[in-house]
Motif scaffolding. Structure first.
Motif, mmCIF file in Angstrom:
data_model
loop_
_atom_site.group_PDB
_atom_site.id
_atom_site.type_symbol
_atom_site.label_atom_id
_atom_site.label_comp_id
_atom_site.label_asym_id
_atom_site.label_seq_id
_atom_site.Cartn_x
_atom_site.Cartn_y
_atom_site.Cartn_z
ATOM 1 N N LEU A 1 -7.062 15.347 -0.883
ATOM 2 C CA LEU A 1 -7.895 16.184 -1.736
ATOM 3 C C LEU A 1 -7.129 17.415 -2.210
ATOM 4 N N VAL A 2 -6.350 18.012 -1.317
ATOM 5 C CA VAL A 2 -5.612 19.233 -1.661
ATOM 6 C C VAL A 2 -4.373 18.923 -2.497
ATOM 7 N N PHE A 3 -3.531 17.997 -2.017
ATOM 8 C CA PHE A 3 -2.220 17.769 -2.641
ATOM 9 C C PHE A 3 -2.260 16.800 -3.817
ATOM 10 N N MET A 4 -3.278 15.965 -3.907
ATOM 11 C CA MET A 4 -3.328 14.988 -4.994
ATOM 12 C C MET A 4 -4.352 15.331 -6.062
ATOM 13 N N TYR A 5 -5.274 16.232 -5.751
ATOM 14 C CA TYR A 5 -6.306 16.577 -6.721
ATOM 15 C C TYR A 5 -6.371 18.073 -6.989
ATOM 16 N N ALA A 6 -6.768 18.845 -5.983
ATOM 17 C CA ALA A 6 -7.066 20.258 -6.202
ATOM 18 C C ALA A 6 -5.867 21.022 -6.736
ATOM 19 N N MET A 7 -4.751 20.965 -6.024
ATOM 20 C CA MET A 7 -3.577 21.741 -6.429
ATOM 21 C C MET A 7 -2.988 21.273 -7.761
ATOM 22 N N PRO A 8 -2.736 19.972 -7.963
ATOM 23 C CA PRO A 8 -2.197 19.555 -9.273
ATOM 24 C C PRO A 8 -3.147 19.847 -10.421
ATOM 25 N N PHE A 9 -4.457 19.605 -10.240
ATOM 26 C CA PHE A 9 -5.408 19.866 -11.321
ATOM 27 C C PHE A 9 -5.419 21.339 -11.690
ATOM 28 N N LEU B 1 0.805 -1.223 0.000
ATOM 29 C CA LEU B 1 0.000 0.000 0.000
ATOM 30 C C LEU B 1 0.838 1.272 0.000
ATOM 31 N N PRO B 2 1.787 1.458 0.914
ATOM 32 C CA PRO B 2 2.580 2.705 0.877
ATOM 33 C C PRO B 2 3.420 2.841 -0.383
ATOM 34 N N ILE B 3 3.965 1.729 -0.894
ATOM 35 C CA ILE B 3 4.744 1.801 -2.135
ATOM 36 C C ILE B 3 3.858 2.242 -3.288
ATOM 37 N N ALA B 4 2.620 1.707 -3.315
ATOM 38 C CA ALA B 4 1.693 2.088 -4.379
ATOM 39 C C ALA B 4 1.360 3.573 -4.316
ATOM 40 N N PHE B 5 1.125 4.097 -3.125
ATOM 41 C CA PHE B 5 0.800 5.515 -3.002
ATOM 42 C C PHE B 5 1.999 6.395 -3.337
ATOM 43 N N ILE B 6 3.199 5.926 -3.061
ATOM 44 C CA ILE B 6 4.394 6.668 -3.479
ATOM 45 C C ILE B 6 4.444 6.753 -5.002
ATOM 46 N N GLY B 7 4.167 5.635 -5.667
ATOM 47 C CA GLY B 7 4.138 5.645 -7.122
ATOM 48 C C GLY B 7 3.050 6.538 -7.673
ATOM 49 N N GLN B 8 1.879 6.535 -7.052
ATOM 50 C CA GLN B 8 0.778 7.374 -7.514
ATOM 51 C C GLN B 8 1.101 8.859 -7.359
ATOM 52 N N THR B 9 1.667 9.204 -6.201
ATOM 53 C CA THR B 9 2.055 10.595 -5.980
ATOM 54 C C THR B 9 3.122 11.027 -6.974
ATOM 55 N N GLY B 10 4.082 10.141 -7.230
ATOM 56 C CA GLY B 10 5.102 10.452 -8.229
ATOM 57 C C GLY B 10 4.507 10.669 -9.604
ATOM 58 N N SER B 11 3.521 9.864 -9.974
ATOM 59 C CA SER B 11 2.884 10.031 -11.280
ATOM 60 C C SER B 11 2.241 11.409 -11.409
ATOM 61 N N VAL B 12 1.548 11.818 -10.359
ATOM 62 C CA VAL B 12 0.872 13.113 -10.397
ATOM 63 C C VAL B 12 1.873 14.256 -10.538
ATOM 64 N N TYR B 13 2.910 14.244 -9.720
ATOM 65 C CA TYR B 13 3.813 15.393 -9.695
ATOM 66 C C TYR B 13 4.872 15.350 -10.787
ATOM 67 N N ILE C 1 13.429 15.680 -5.904
ATOM 68 C CA ILE C 1 12.441 16.388 -5.093
ATOM 69 C C ILE C 1 11.083 15.694 -5.156
ATOM 70 N N VAL C 2 10.672 15.273 -6.349
ATOM 71 C CA VAL C 2 9.371 14.600 -6.501
ATOM 72 C C VAL C 2 9.338 13.306 -5.708
ATOM 73 N N PHE C 3 10.392 12.500 -5.804
ATOM 74 C CA PHE C 3 10.405 11.231 -5.081
ATOM 75 C C PHE C 3 10.471 11.452 -3.573
ATOM 76 N N LEU C 4 11.250 12.424 -3.108
ATOM 77 C CA LEU C 4 11.309 12.710 -1.674
ATOM 78 C C LEU C 4 9.955 13.198 -1.164
ATOM 79 N N PHE C 5 9.306 14.055 -1.923
ATOM 80 C CA PHE C 5 7.971 14.529 -1.539
ATOM 81 C C PHE C 5 6.984 13.371 -1.491
ATOM 82 N N SER C 6 7.064 12.470 -2.470
ATOM 83 C CA SER C 6 6.153 11.321 -2.514
ATOM 84 C C SER C 6 6.366 10.408 -1.309
ATOM 85 N N ILE C 7 7.604 10.233 -0.911
ATOM 86 C CA ILE C 7 7.897 9.383 0.250
ATOM 87 C C ILE C 7 7.423 10.032 1.542
#
Length: 390
Positions: free
Chosen positions: A234-242, A131-143, A177-183
């Protein structure tokens, strides 16, 4: 690319019918659908969407992302944007592999009534790590998608700054920076779930030992759910990137239209197409990203503000997120002329027995002749004056 709906959310905490726990050593909550826990409640819809269709997309996605990485890692094909696309490809691959482990295999095994060892033993044990590895990958994809958009925005709208800002060295820094932020933003995910060993009897006849996925005290905390699970994502994965993607890509689109009109009187159409192909390709990537992630954002908003959930919509949104991670190779190949040329050359080198044919002359298929291109757009008078002032 993209963000899953939180797989272990309140609307997916449901007990499995017809099962009784006979040796429960501690209080816990069920997580995931009955399909993922015991594999007995899988519907035909779940199997067709999360089992069959997802498996086909995953095979294509892993194959396409591997080929994309081989092309993007060619020394003659490296640039700042291609380095960021390589990070995006890696993040998307992590998302795909998680979908196979968390959706495709459990749903398929549950519907076809085999693979009990995976659903009842292996999957619950590896879930706290997946689960945490998957969310790291998802966050990396977005940013990484946001980073690519910012890079293109600088090249297209502020071309005089592009040579100093859009360099491979800076792209490496952005990647770190993206990977560190995702972690960091997903660090609490390591402490959300756990595997518990229980003895389960079905209808009072069969008793066996298996594992289930349970929440920790952290994940069960109402404040943690409200502020971190709901609002943070909602803020960091959707609102702000969108918001960033929509504003910057609209500016890029308008700038390309102006540049096309200016070049139409000075250059041929083939030259014009060659100069704008990379920007159009990345615009297509962002448009597909927004379209595939809109339903996931919509579900997150419904859950955050109205506590409304629909398992059908959640499964569909998760599929669209997976589809987004699988289709970037097709976008690169269709819209990226340089990528297509280098891919064909790379394929023909790796698979001489299955040569790809092309209408391009043979001499143009060498990756050595492929150079990364940027849009040579003329800065506006206001941009020139701002630069002169600085």
């Amino acid at each position: 690319m993209g963000q899953f709906c939180d797989f272990f959310s309140d609307h997916q905490e449901n007990e499995i019918r017809n099962f009784t726990i006979t040796n429960r050593r501690e209080d816990f909550k069920w997580y995931g659908t009955g399909t993922q826990c015991m594999g007995d409640n899988t519907t035909l819809y779940d199997f067709l969407l999360l089992g069959l269709t997802t498996s086909i997309c995953s095979i294509f996605g892993v194959f396409g992302n591997t080929l994309s990485a081989l092309v993007l890692m060619r020394s003659q094909f490296r640039s700042s944007v291609n380095f960021l696309l390589l990070g995006l490809t890696l993040s998307d691959t992590i998302v795909i592999l998680y979908c196979v482990a968390a959706f495709t295999l459990p749903v398929t095994f549950g519907y076809l009534k085999f693979g009990e060892m995976y659903n009842h033993n292996l999957y619950p044990l590896i879930s706290p790590y997946l689960l945490p590895i998957a969310f790291i990958g998802q966050t990396g994809s977005v940013y990484f998608c946001v980073a690519v958009t910012v890079e293109r925005y600088v090249v297209v709208c502020w071309p005089l700054y592009a040579k100093s800002w859009c360099t491979t060295k800076r792209a490496r820094t952005y990647t770190v920076i993206v990977f560190l932020f995702s972690i960091l933003i997903n660090f609490p995910k390591w402490f959300e779930i756990r595997a518990i060993e229980v003895e389960v009897s079905k209808l009072g006849f069969e008793t066996r030992t298996c594992y289930i996925v349970s929440s920790t005290q952290l994940r069960s905390n109402s404040n943690y759910k409200y502020y971190y699970v709901n609002w943070t994502y909602l803020v960091f994965m959707y609102a702000m990137p969108f918001l960033i993607l929509v504003i910057l890509n609209y500016s890029i689109y308008q700038r390309i239209k102006i540049a096309d009109r200016r070049r139409s009187t000075l250059t041929t159409k083939s030259r014009e197409s060659r100069e704008t192909s990379i920007a159009k390709m990345l615009l297509s990537v962002v448009i597909v990203f927004l379209a595939c992630n809109f339903l996931a954002m919509f579900n997150n908003i419904l859950e955050t503000f109205w506590n409304f959930n629909c398992n059908t919509l959640v499964n569909l949104s998760n599929f669209f997120v997976l589809f987004n991670s699988c289709c970037n190779f097709a976008i690169y190949y269709i819209f990226g002329q340089k990528f297509r040329t280098c891919f064909i050359a790379t394929w023909n080198e790796l698979c001489p027995c299955f040569q790809l044919r092309t209408r391009l002359p043979v001499s143009s298929l060498s990756c050595r002749s492929v150079r990364t291109e940027t849009l040579e757009l003329v800065p506006t008078p206001s941009q020139r004056s701002n630069i002169n002032k600085t």
